[in-house]
Design a protein around this motif. Structure first.
Motif, PDB file in Angstrom:
ATOM      1  N   LEU A  83      33.054  43.490  38.745  1.00  0.00           N
ATOM      2  CA  LEU A  83      34.040  44.072  39.648  1.00  0.00           C
ATOM      3  C   LEU A  83      34.432  43.085  40.733  1.00  0.00           C
ATOM      4  N   PHE A  84      33.439  42.443  41.327  1.00  0.00           N
ATOM      5  CA  PHE A  84      33.723  41.486  42.407  1.00  0.00           C
ATOM      6  C   PHE A  84      34.537  40.310  41.877  1.00  0.00           C
ATOM      7  N   THR A  85      34.108  39.755  40.745  1.00  0.00           N
ATOM      8  CA  THR A  85      34.803  38.595  40.171  1.00  0.00           C
ATOM      9  C   THR A  85      36.230  38.948  39.769  1.00  0.00           C
ATOM     10  N   GLY A  86      36.411  40.150  39.201  1.00  0.00           N
ATOM     11  CA  GLY A  86      37.738  40.549  38.733  1.00  0.00           C
ATOM     12  C   GLY A  86      38.687  40.911  39.854  1.00  0.00           C
ATOM     13  N   LEU A  87      38.159  41.484  40.937  1.00  0.00           N
ATOM     14  CA  LEU A  87      39.020  41.952  42.028  1.00  0.00           C
ATOM     15  C   LEU A  87      39.317  40.879  43.068  1.00  0.00           C
ATOM     16  N   ALA A  88      38.388  39.952  43.260  1.00  0.00           N
ATOM     17  CA  ALA A  88      38.515  38.971  44.346  1.00  0.00           C
ATOM     18  C   ALA A  88      39.853  38.225  44.357  1.00  0.00           C
ATOM     19  N   PRO A  89      40.367  37.719  43.213  1.00  0.00           N
ATOM     20  CA  PRO A  89      41.639  36.981  43.269  1.00  0.00           C
ATOM     21  C   PRO A  89      42.823  37.837  43.702  1.00  0.00           C
ATOM     22  N   VAL A 104      37.920  48.848  47.004  1.00  0.00           N
ATOM     23  CA  VAL A 104      38.404  49.022  45.629  1.00  0.00           C
ATOM     24  C   VAL A 104      37.234  49.092  44.652  1.00  0.00           C
ATOM     25  N   GLY A 105      36.227  48.235  44.871  1.00  0.00           N
ATOM     26  CA  GLY A 105      35.059  48.252  43.990  1.00  0.00           C
ATOM     27  C   GLY A 105      34.322  49.572  44.045  1.00  0.00           C
ATOM     28  N   CYS A 106      34.129  50.111  45.247  1.00  0.00           N
ATOM     29  CA  CYS A 106      33.464  51.418  45.378  1.00  0.00           C
ATOM     30  C   CYS A 106      34.310  52.520  44.750  1.00  0.00           C
ATOM     31  N   GLY A 107      35.638  52.421  44.922  1.00  0.00           N
ATOM     32  CA  GLY A 107      36.507  53.422  44.318  1.00  0.00           C
ATOM     33  C   GLY A 107      36.412  53.411  42.803  1.00  0.00           C
ATOM     34  N   ILE A 108      36.375  52.215  42.210  1.00  0.00           N
ATOM     35  CA  ILE A 108      36.279  52.109  40.750  1.00  0.00           C
ATOM     36  C   ILE A 108      34.913  52.562  40.270  1.00  0.00           C
ATOM     37  N   PHE A 109      33.845  52.089  40.937  1.00  0.00           N
ATOM     38  CA  PHE A 109      32.510  52.470  40.485  1.00  0.00           C
ATOM     39  C   PHE A 109      32.263  53.962  40.692  1.00  0.00           C
ATOM     40  N   ALA A 110      32.865  54.533  41.743  1.00  0.00           N
ATOM     41  CA  ALA A 110      32.717  55.975  41.978  1.00  0.00           C
ATOM     42  C   ALA A 110      33.264  56.778  40.806  1.00  0.00           C
ATOM     43  N   ILE A 212      44.613  31.437  43.830  1.00  0.00           N
ATOM     44  CA  ILE A 212      44.268  31.285  42.418  1.00  0.00           C
ATOM     45  C   ILE A 212      45.503  31.585  41.582  1.00  0.00           C
ATOM     46  N   GLY A 213      45.736  30.778  40.562  1.00  0.00           N
ATOM     47  CA  GLY A 213      46.912  30.946  39.718  1.00  0.00           C
ATOM     48  C   GLY A 213      46.884  32.242  38.931  1.00  0.00           C
ATOM     49  N   TRP A 214      48.088  32.611  38.436  1.00  0.00           N
ATOM     50  CA  TRP A 214      48.199  33.866  37.710  1.00  0.00           C
ATOM     51  C   TRP A 214      47.387  33.858  36.421  1.00  0.00           C
ATOM     52  N   GLY A 215      47.294  32.711  35.802  1.00  0.00           N
ATOM     53  CA  GLY A 215      46.513  32.636  34.568  1.00  0.00           C
ATOM     54  C   GLY A 215      45.052  33.003  34.804  1.00  0.00           C
ATOM     55  N   GLU A 216      44.458  32.427  35.873  1.00  0.00           N
ATOM     56  CA  GLU A 216      43.061  32.717  36.198  1.00  0.00           C
ATOM     57  C   GLU A 216      42.902  34.156  36.665  1.00  0.00           C
ATOM     58  N   ARG A 217      43.899  34.657  37.403  1.00  0.00           N
ATOM     59  CA  ARG A 217      43.832  36.053  37.852  1.00  0.00           C
ATOM     60  C   ARG A 217      43.761  37.003  36.664  1.00  0.00           C
ATOM     61  N   LEU A 218      44.650  36.782  35.700  1.00  0.00           N
ATOM     62  CA  LEU A 218      44.674  37.656  34.528  1.00  0.00           C
ATOM     63  C   LEU A 218      43.403  37.506  33.695  1.00  0.00           C
ATOM     64  N   LYS A 219      42.881  36.285  33.655  1.00  0.00           N
ATOM     65  CA  LYS A 219      41.647  36.057  32.914  1.00  0.00           C
ATOM     66  C   LYS A 219      40.500  36.844  33.537  1.00  0.00           C
ATOM     67  N   ARG A 220      40.402  36.806  34.874  1.00  0.00           N
ATOM     68  CA  ARG A 220      39.332  37.543  35.550  1.00  0.00           C
ATOM     69  C   ARG A 220      39.561  39.047  35.492  1.00  0.00           C
ATOM     70  N   LEU A 221      40.839  39.436  35.433  1.00  0.00           N
ATOM     71  CA  LEU A 221      41.144  40.864  35.390  1.00  0.00           C
ATOM     72  C   LEU A 221      40.585  41.513  34.131  1.00  0.00           C
ATOM     73  N   ARG A 222      40.408  40.692  33.074  1.00  0.00           N
ATOM     74  CA  ARG A 222      39.853  41.241  31.842  1.00  0.00           C
ATOM     75  C   ARG A 222      38.428  41.758  32.025  1.00  0.00           C
ATOM     76  N   LEU A 223      37.749  41.272  33.076  1.00  0.00           N
ATOM     77  CA  LEU A 223      36.396  41.751  33.341  1.00  0.00           C
ATOM     78  C   LEU A 223      36.376  43.232  33.722  1.00  0.00           C
ATOM     79  N   LEU A 224      37.534  43.737  34.173  1.00  0.00           N
ATOM     80  CA  LEU A 224      37.613  45.135  34.581  1.00  0.00           C
ATOM     81  C   LEU A 224      37.941  46.068  33.419  1.00  0.00           C
ATOM     82  N   LEU A 225      38.288  45.509  32.265  1.00  0.00           N
ATOM     83  CA  LEU A 225      38.712  46.344  31.143  1.00  0.00           C
ATOM     84  C   LEU A 225      37.646  47.348  30.696  1.00  0.00           C
ATOM     85  N   PRO A 226      36.363  46.960  30.620  1.00  0.00           N
ATOM     86  CA  PRO A 226      35.369  47.950  30.184  1.00  0.00           C
ATOM     87  C   PRO A 226      35.301  49.171  31.094  1.00  0.00           C
TER      88      PRO A 226
END
Length: 432
Positions: A83-89, A104-110, A212-226
């Motif tokens: 969550l932290f890695t995916g949201l930070a950018p 945001v992390g607490c909202g998602i984990f909640a 951070i560039g959009w490519g890296e942002r989208l890459k990290r955003l995949r960590l939130l998919l699960p």
């Protein structure tokens, strides 16, 4: 006068037993026995048996241990780190920077845990060290975590919502739907305060994060998919009408096991720990619920709720006056009791009064949960305070000073909810 003597004896009995360290569930059972013996002629043993069976043989109640188990499984995964890695950018360039990750992390984990303490502990064990290493002020880092951690009670699925729904005989599906908009509103209020605080205290803020560039942002955003997939599976199935709360809880457990398995954190040891953790918590809550059910029966036989409702309806308080009195009452209770105990102790007593002034029980459930959120950060026994104390090693009252603004935000949320009840009821009306 009988209502006063009955209320005084009940309150004194409960306070004495709780002060002696008796388990809450046992204290409730013992208080019910006192009420039966002193104010009724009904057979205690017969009513105890029928009440215990009627309130434990509940299909709705099976959602409770399942959601607790789901949270226990996810607590032992890498979810918070992802969550932290995916949201930070995405939030690092906002005023307030990475402090928004707490919100945001607490909202998602909640949305996948149902527990305030689990939300605070899981997100905090990752976010607090990261924020400290980046130079964020403790007032901002710790305060925002304590406030945002309370979202675990409001954003569905919520353990306290299930407890209230069972105790008040209100649809859990309707409560889950009603909690969405107030939960998002609270997230917006918390983030808004973080932005305001960062503007007022620029000297306490670290340098902005590197872009951070959009490519890296989208890459990290995949960590939130699960976790997003799990939220859609659990909450989406309820909103779409495909599953009851209990069926959605089973989907959540299956999804949590899959996430833990894919992430490599599902081992024999972690599986057993999660199962035993869920069993202990469920047994504790179950005993409290049964004790509260028996106490409710005792008060029904003695006529206390009906007498209290009559007194309130004749007092001329009205909706706003009753809510103001109850808010003060619940906050005071929150100084000494946890959220679940507050709900089960008070629901049977206040529901007749709520009905007497025409308050929607679904709306009242959301209001009650927000007030219980205040209890989570109210000294000396606010549970979130103990969780953060364990994470940081700070004193309770030092932490309390940091969370005062977030407590006031919760007060503001109650005012907004009372002034605009549609915040809690609009989505229910659109969905069901």
């Amino acid at each position: 006068m009988e209502i006063l003597s009955q209320t005084a004896i009940l309150v004194v009995t409960l306070l004495v037993l709780l002060g002696l360290g008796v388990w809450v569930g046992v204290a409730l059972l013992a208080s019910a026995v006192v009420i039966f013996l002193m104010f009724t002629s009904s057979p205690v043993d017969a009513i105890l048996g029928t009440t215990m069976w009627a309130h434990s043989a509940s299909w709705t109640l099976t959602a409770l241990p399942l959601f607790i188990w789901m949270g226990e499984i996810l607590y032992r995964t890498r979810l918070a780190e992802d969550l932290f890695t995916g949201l930070a950018p995405w939030v690092g360039r906002l005023p307030g920077g990475l402090a928004h990750v707490n919100v945001v992390g607490c909202g998602i984990f909640a949305a996948v845990s149902g527990s305030s303490a689990a939300t605070t502990a899981t997100v905090g064990r990752i976010s607090l060290p990261e924020l400290k290493s980046r130079g964020y002020d403790d007032r901002l880092a710790i305060g925002s975590l304590a406030g945002s951690g309370t979202l675990g009670l409001l954003i569905p699925p919520s353990v306290v919502m299930i407890v209230y729904g069972v105790a008040a005989q209100v649809s859990i599906n309707r409560l889950f739907i009603a909690g969405v908009v107030p939960g998002l509103m609270l997230m917006a209020l918390f983030s808004g305060y973080i932005i305001l605080w960062s503007r007022l205290h620029p000297e306490a803020m670290p340098d902005p994060e590197n872009r951070i560039g959009w490519g890296e942002r989208l890459k990290r955003l995949r960590l939130l998919l699960p976790v997003v997939g799990l939220i859609i599976g659990v909450i989406g199935s309820i909103y779409a009408g495909y599953a009851t709360a209990t069926e959605a809880a089973a989907i959540g457990v299956a999804g949590a096991l899959i996430i833990a398995g894919i992430g490599g954190s599902l081992t024999r040891s972690s599986f057993i720990e999660a199962l035993f953790g869920a069993t202990r918590t469920s047994a504790m809550i179950g005993l409290i619920l049964l004790g509260a059910a028996f106490l409710t029966s005792a008060m029904s036989f003695s006529g206390l709720p009906a007498d209290l409702a009559k007194v309130i309806s004749e007092s001329g308080l009205g909706k706003a006056g009753l809510i103001a009195v109850l808010t003060v009452f619940f906050v005071l209770l929150g100084c000494f009791l946890d959220g679940i105990s507050i709900v089960v102790l008070t629901t049977s007593v206040v529901m007749p009064a709520i009905a007497a002034v025409g308050i929607d029980p679904v709306w009242f459930g959301i209001y009650l949960i927000i007030v219980v959120e205040m209890a989570q950060i109210t000294p000396p026994l606010g549970f979130n305070l103990f969780v953060i104390q364990n994470l940081t090693g700070r004193g309770i009252f030092e932490i309390t000073r940091m969370i005062v603004p977030y407590f006031l935000i919760l007060v503001l949320a109650v005012i907004l909810l009372t002034a605009f009840p549609g915040i809690a009821t609009w989505l229910v009306q659109q969905t069901i």
